[in-house]
Design a protein around this motif. Sequence first.
Motif, PDB file in Angstrom:
ATOM      1  N   VAL A   1       6.366  16.741  46.474  1.00 61.02           N
ATOM      2  CA  VAL A   1       7.118  16.982  45.244  1.00 61.02           C
ATOM      3  C   VAL A   1       6.102  17.239  44.127  1.00 61.02           C
ATOM      4  N   PRO A   2       6.178  18.397  43.443  1.00 64.69           N
ATOM      5  CA  PRO A   2       7.184  19.464  43.558  1.00 64.69           C
ATOM      6  C   PRO A   2       6.952  20.424  44.732  1.00 64.69           C
ATOM      7  N   PHE A   3       5.757  20.355  45.346  1.00 69.79           N
ATOM      8  CA  PHE A   3       5.519  21.178  46.531  1.00 69.79           C
ATOM      9  C   PHE A   3       4.374  20.560  47.334  1.00 69.79           C
ATOM     10  N   ARG A   4       4.216  21.040  48.524  1.00 63.33           N
ATOM     11  CA  ARG A   4       3.198  20.515  49.431  1.00 63.33           C
ATOM     12  C   ARG A   4       1.788  20.872  48.947  1.00 63.33           C
ATOM     13  N   ILE A   5       0.856  19.940  49.109  1.00 63.22           N
ATOM     14  CA  ILE A   5      -0.539  20.183  48.738  1.00 63.22           C
ATOM     15  C   ILE A   5      -1.201  21.073  49.796  1.00 63.22           C
ATOM     16  N   GLU A   6      -1.802  22.164  49.338  1.00 63.50           N
ATOM     17  CA  GLU A   6      -2.526  23.066  50.225  1.00 63.50           C
ATOM     18  C   GLU A   6      -4.024  22.824  50.068  1.00 63.50           C
ATOM     19  N   LYS A   7      -4.701  22.538  51.177  1.00 62.03           N
ATOM     20  CA  LYS A   7      -6.134  22.215  51.122  1.00 62.03           C
ATOM     21  C   LYS A   7      -6.943  23.338  50.479  1.00 62.03           C
ATOM     22  N   GLY A   8      -6.634  24.584  50.823  1.00 60.96           N
ATOM     23  CA  GLY A   8      -7.396  25.707  50.298  1.00 60.96           C
ATOM     24  C   GLY A   8      -7.301  25.827  48.792  1.00 60.96           C
ATOM     25  N   ILE A   9      -6.090  25.670  48.264  1.00 63.22           N
ATOM     26  CA  ILE A   9      -5.890  25.767  46.814  1.00 63.22           C
ATOM     27  C   ILE A   9      -6.595  24.612  46.107  1.00 63.22           C
ATOM     28  N   TYR A  10      -6.490  23.427  46.698  1.00 66.17           N
ATOM     29  CA  TYR A  10      -7.165  22.255  46.127  1.00 66.17           C
ATOM     30  C   TYR A  10      -8.675  22.504  46.069  1.00 66.17           C
ATOM     31  N   ASP A  11      -9.234  23.031  47.158  1.00 70.33           N
ATOM     32  CA  ASP A  11     -10.672  23.303  47.193  1.00 70.33           C
ATOM     33  C   ASP A  11     -11.083  24.366  46.181  1.00 70.33           C
TER      34      ASP A  11
ATOM     35  N   PRO B   1      -7.043  10.561  54.648  1.00 65.55           N
ATOM     36  CA  PRO B   1      -8.465  10.737  54.300  1.00 65.55           C
ATOM     37  C   PRO B   1      -8.808  12.114  53.736  1.00 65.55           C
ATOM     38  N   TRP B   2      -8.204  13.182  54.279  1.00 68.40           N
ATOM     39  CA  TRP B   2      -8.518  14.534  53.807  1.00 68.40           C
ATOM     40  C   TRP B   2      -8.130  14.713  52.342  1.00 68.40           C
ATOM     41  N   LEU B   3      -7.056  14.029  51.926  1.00 71.94           N
ATOM     42  CA  LEU B   3      -6.613  14.132  50.536  1.00 71.94           C
ATOM     43  C   LEU B   3      -7.407  13.189  49.641  1.00 71.94           C
ATOM     44  N   ALA B   4      -7.676  11.982  50.106  1.00 71.64           N
ATOM     45  CA  ALA B   4      -8.424  11.007  49.309  1.00 71.64           C
ATOM     46  C   ALA B   4      -9.803  11.536  48.935  1.00 71.64           C
ATOM     47  N   SER B   5     -10.470  12.200  49.884  1.00 72.39           N
ATOM     48  CA  SER B   5     -11.806  12.736  49.592  1.00 72.39           C
ATOM     49  C   SER B   5     -11.747  13.820  48.529  1.00 72.39           C
ATOM     50  N   ARG B   6     -10.707  14.642  48.566  1.00 73.49           N
ATOM     51  CA  ARG B   6     -10.554  15.690  47.555  1.00 73.49           C
ATOM     52  C   ARG B   6     -10.187  15.091  46.197  1.00 73.49           C
ATOM     53  N   MET B   7      -9.339  14.070  46.216  1.00 73.16           N
ATOM     54  CA  MET B   7      -8.981  13.399  44.969  1.00 73.16           C
ATOM     55  C   MET B   7     -10.219  12.859  44.265  1.00 73.16           C
ATOM     56  N   GLU B   8     -11.108  12.258  45.033  1.00 76.51           N
ATOM     57  CA  GLU B   8     -12.314  11.688  44.430  1.00 76.51           C
ATOM     58  C   GLU B   8     -13.220  12.781  43.886  1.00 76.51           C
ATOM     59  N   ARG B   9     -13.351  13.900  44.601  1.00 81.37           N
ATOM     60  CA  ARG B   9     -14.180  15.001  44.112  1.00 81.37           C
ATOM     61  C   ARG B   9     -13.628  15.575  42.816  1.00 81.37           C
TER      62      ARG B   9
ATOM     63  N   GLU C   1     -13.805  23.914  43.159  1.00 81.08           N
ATOM     64  CA  GLU C   1     -14.930  24.840  42.997  1.00 81.08           C
ATOM     65  C   GLU C   1     -14.933  25.455  41.595  1.00 81.08           C
ATOM     66  N   PHE C   2     -13.753  25.858  41.122  1.00 79.82           N
ATOM     67  CA  PHE C   2     -13.634  26.475  39.798  1.00 79.82           C
ATOM     68  C   PHE C   2     -14.069  25.504  38.700  1.00 79.82           C
ATOM     69  N   LEU C   3     -13.569  24.266  38.757  1.00 78.59           N
ATOM     70  CA  LEU C   3     -13.913  23.278  37.740  1.00 78.59           C
ATOM     71  C   LEU C   3     -15.379  22.863  37.833  1.00 78.59           C
ATOM     72  N   THR C   4     -15.913  22.850  39.043  1.00 81.74           N
ATOM     73  CA  THR C   4     -17.336  22.517  39.215  1.00 81.74           C
ATOM     74  C   THR C   4     -18.209  23.525  38.493  1.00 81.74           C
ATOM     75  N   ARG C   5     -17.867  24.803  38.624  1.00 82.14           N
ATOM     76  CA  ARG C   5     -18.639  25.851  37.938  1.00 82.14           C
ATOM     77  C   ARG C   5     -18.529  25.704  36.421  1.00 82.14           C
ATOM     78  N   LEU C   6     -17.312  25.412  35.938  1.00 84.09           N
ATOM     79  CA  LEU C   6     -17.143  25.242  34.497  1.00 84.09           C
ATOM     80  C   LEU C   6     -17.927  24.041  33.996  1.00 84.09           C
ATOM     81  N   GLU C   7     -17.908  22.966  34.766  1.00 86.81           N
ATOM     82  CA  GLU C   7     -18.616  21.754  34.351  1.00 86.81           C
ATOM     83  C   GLU C   7     -20.119  21.999  34.316  1.00 86.81           C
ATOM     84  N   GLU C   8     -20.620  22.736  35.297  1.00 82.66           N
ATOM     85  CA  GLU C   8     -22.057  23.007  35.366  1.00 82.66           C
ATOM     86  C   GLU C   8     -22.519  23.934  34.250  1.00 82.66           C
TER      87      GLU C   8
END
Length: 377
Positions: A328-338, A17-25, A342-349
């Motif tokens: 693969v190729p490395f583990r997903i880090e929640k902080g980096i994903y977030d 669930p923690w990954l699915a919610s981020r994927m959708e965002r 945030e970065f793309l949200t600002r660009l989109e806005e």
Amino acid sequence: MRSGIAELPLHTGHVPPWLASRMERLARIVLKILVDEYGTKGALERFADPVWFQAFNNLIGMDWDSSGSTTVTTGIVKEALNELDLGIKVAGGKGKASRKTPDELKVIAEKFDLPWEEYVKMSRLVAKVDSVALQTGYQLYHHTFFLDEEGNWAVVQQGMNPEEKLARRYHWFNAEELLNPHKGVAGVKRDFALNTVDIDSKEIQKTIIEIAQEGKKVAREVETIKAMKKGYMVFYKPRDVDVAGVIKRYESLGKIELNVKALEFARELAVEDYESFLLIRGLGPGTLRALALVAELIYDVKPSWRDPVTHPIDPFKFAYAVGGKDRVPFRIEKGIYDDLIEFLTRLEETKNREILKRVRRITERWKFPEEEKIPTF
């Protein structure tokens, strides 16, 4: 851009669930930028490109080589587009959800003031092509239909081959005729495929329709062919043809069996075009194999055995955006994903696309270390 077929190993498991919610965002942000940059038609063209689709799948964190990427990614996109007002909606899904496609398409088309019957028919036809008209040993279990407010459409559907533990993905976009309808293809080329929608298939399509009109006579011709296989003397036998070898090729794709009722429907309806023929209820892969076999051995009209597959650039590099679900190729880090969200949200806005273009120029020639591209399980 290429639209066509991609092949992936069958995988099991689920997305936490923690990954699915981020994927959708993340998907929502990318979809907004995509439509803003290329319009709804341009967005659908990209979903119809198996390489772009795989890159998008990698970008949000799904495994680069997993069959589950199709079902998860299309599910996430469907939910995201249902929440957004971008002029694109998605119908269908995996298993039972795919059977809801007609009802969902009707609602979507009516919302866009489009003739829903046309798109429901196209949905059925696309499924029939990739399960009946084109046979490579895969059974469809996933079907999603993308429709935009301008009437453009795309389809992403997937079949599985349990014996070889592979899944094959089919991509469509605004196909207008049943000759090479996938346009471009990505995947592993097979030795042969029963392909009655190949670019040079007008003659076999016409012959199959004509044979189907003969009704019960076809059943007798199939029995004649089976007798030929066993070595019995028959009134007609093709010259210089390995009858047993030809039959073996057809049988490798499944049983040779006729649904006589479906053929009766074809005769009663006086079907004249291949599209209408494929849409006859009860016309399955076994019946088409039988008709194509009769066409080849009795009437000397051969179908194409060309598997419509090409080999485009591998989009594995996009898995480096946030990592992969199975590390693969490395583990997903929640902080980096977030941070990325945030970065793309600002660009989109701010609608600032220049930064994205500069980043693209930096990364487009970057090549990943080949040793890091390993299968996931």
